[in-house]
Design a protein around this motif. Structure first.
Motif, PDB file in Angstrom:
ATOM      1  N   ASP A   1      64.605  59.396  69.241  1.00 30.93           N
ATOM      2  CA  ASP A   1      65.714  58.613  68.920  1.00 30.93           C
ATOM      3  C   ASP A   1      66.604  58.141  70.260  1.00 30.93           C
ATOM      4  OD1 ASP A   1      64.654  58.615  66.375  1.00 30.93           O
ATOM      5  OD2 ASP A   1      66.139  59.876  65.848  1.00 30.93           O
ATOM      6  N   GLU A   2      67.004  59.403  71.023  1.00 28.79           N
ATOM      7  CA  GLU A   2      67.872  59.052  72.084  1.00 28.79           C
ATOM      8  C   GLU A   2      67.142  58.096  73.044  1.00 28.79           C
ATOM      9  OE1 GLU A   2      69.653  62.627  73.686  1.00 28.79           O
ATOM     10  OE2 GLU A   2      70.172  63.461  71.711  1.00 28.79           O
ATOM     11  N   ALA A   3      65.985  58.543  73.475  1.00 26.50           N
ATOM     12  CA  ALA A   3      65.244  57.883  74.587  1.00 26.50           C
ATOM     13  C   ALA A   3      64.815  56.336  74.385  1.00 26.50           C
ATOM     14  CB  ALA A   3      63.981  58.587  74.983  1.00 26.50           C
ATOM     15  N   LEU A   4      64.810  56.104  72.845  1.00 23.26           N
ATOM     16  CA  LEU A   4      64.447  54.770  72.354  1.00 23.26           C
ATOM     17  C   LEU A   4      65.639  54.112  72.220  1.00 23.26           C
ATOM     18  CD1 LEU A   4      62.328  53.020  70.725  1.00 23.26           C
ATOM     19  CD2 LEU A   4      63.215  54.001  68.781  1.00 23.26           C
ATOM     20  N   ALA A   5      66.884  54.595  71.868  1.00 22.70           N
ATOM     21  CA  ALA A   5      68.190  53.939  72.168  1.00 22.70           C
ATOM     22  C   ALA A   5      68.411  53.518  73.414  1.00 22.70           C
ATOM     23  CB  ALA A   5      69.368  54.801  71.418  1.00 22.70           C
ATOM     24  N   ALA A   6      68.261  54.364  74.531  1.00 22.27           N
ATOM     25  CA  ALA A   6      68.495  54.079  75.877  1.00 22.27           C
ATOM     26  C   ALA A   6      67.436  53.008  76.321  1.00 22.27           C
ATOM     27  CB  ALA A   6      68.149  55.321  76.736  1.00 22.27           C
ATOM     28  N   LYS A   7      66.329  53.031  75.843  1.00 21.95           N
ATOM     29  CA  LYS A   7      65.415  51.959  76.190  1.00 21.95           C
ATOM     30  C   LYS A   7      65.773  50.623  75.692  1.00 21.95           C
ATOM     31  CE  LYS A   7      60.490  50.170  75.622  1.00 21.95           C
ATOM     32  NZ  LYS A   7      60.165  49.788  74.348  1.00 21.95           N
ATOM     33  N   ARG A   8      66.194  50.697  74.573  1.00 21.33           N
ATOM     34  CA  ARG A   8      66.779  49.238  73.836  1.00 21.33           C
ATOM     35  C   ARG A   8      67.955  48.741  74.478  1.00 21.33           C
ATOM     36  NH1 ARG A   8      66.098  51.014  67.810  1.00 21.33           N
ATOM     37  NH2 ARG A   8      63.817  50.553  67.400  1.00 21.33           N
TER      38      ARG A   8
END
Length: 192
Positions: free
Chosen positions: A166-173
């Motif tokens: 979830d954290e990496a996905l939010a940073a990517k977005r």
């Protein structure tokens, strides 16, 4: 007549999402996947068939693949029909015997009359039940092999394909939105 009392905490009604997913899994796992695998196996057998020189490689491979897929689809469909009719477990081998007997009788009748129906029904019941028994015995070994953490299927860290938390996905977005804003602002400046 004795009545059985049940504790309401022990009764778990099925949720709509679990019943919907469980109704689609037997179709995929117990009918569609074996049918596709049998088609692939039939095509492979067609590649090494002695008839490939006479009929052509593509024709004989397609014939073998379609025949294997039809036979497997009929057998697996009949087995699942028997399982649902008997309200039995998927691992019950009696479903395989009855389903093999029924599908063999139908396909044998179409292929070779009454004698063919008897012959095919026995062959389908024996071979289908043996295949299901072997699959039941191999399933724990295969699931144990695929559940290992150090499995051969694990992607290396340098691979461009990554599973993000979830954290990496939010940073990517957030990075994608920042890039979009920068490009959008750059286009506005160029149009002036």
């Amino acid at each position: 007549m004795a009545s059985i009392e049940q504790n309401p905490d022990q009764i778990n009604p099925p949720s709509p999402s679990s019943s919907a997913s469980s109704s689609s899994n037997p179709w995929k796992e117990r009918i569609l996947i074996p049918t596709l695998l049998a088609g692939v196996a039939g095509g492979a057998i067609g590649l090494i068939s002695k008839h490939r020189k006479v009929h052509g490689l593509s024709t004989i491979s397609a014939t073998y693949a379609s025949n294997f897929a039809i036979v497997t689809g009929c057998y697996c469909g009949a087995r699942e029909f028997v399982r649902v009719s008997r309200t039995g477990k998927p691992d019950d081998l009696l479903n395989s015997v009855i389903g093999g007997f029924g599908s063999g009788a139908i396909l044998g009748r179409l292929q070779g009359g009454q004698i063919g129906a008897v012959r095919y029904s026995v062959i389908f019941a024996v071979v289908g039940t043996a295949a299901d028994y072997a699959a039941l015995k191999l399933k724990p070994a295969i699931s144990k092999f695929t559940e290992k953490e150090d499995s051969w299927f694990k992607l290396p860290e340098w691979s461009p394909i990554q599973v993000l938390d979830d954290e990496a996905l939010a940073a990517k977005r957030a990075r994608e939105q920042q890039i979009y804003r920068n490009v959008h602002n750059l286009n506005k400046e160029e149009s002036r």
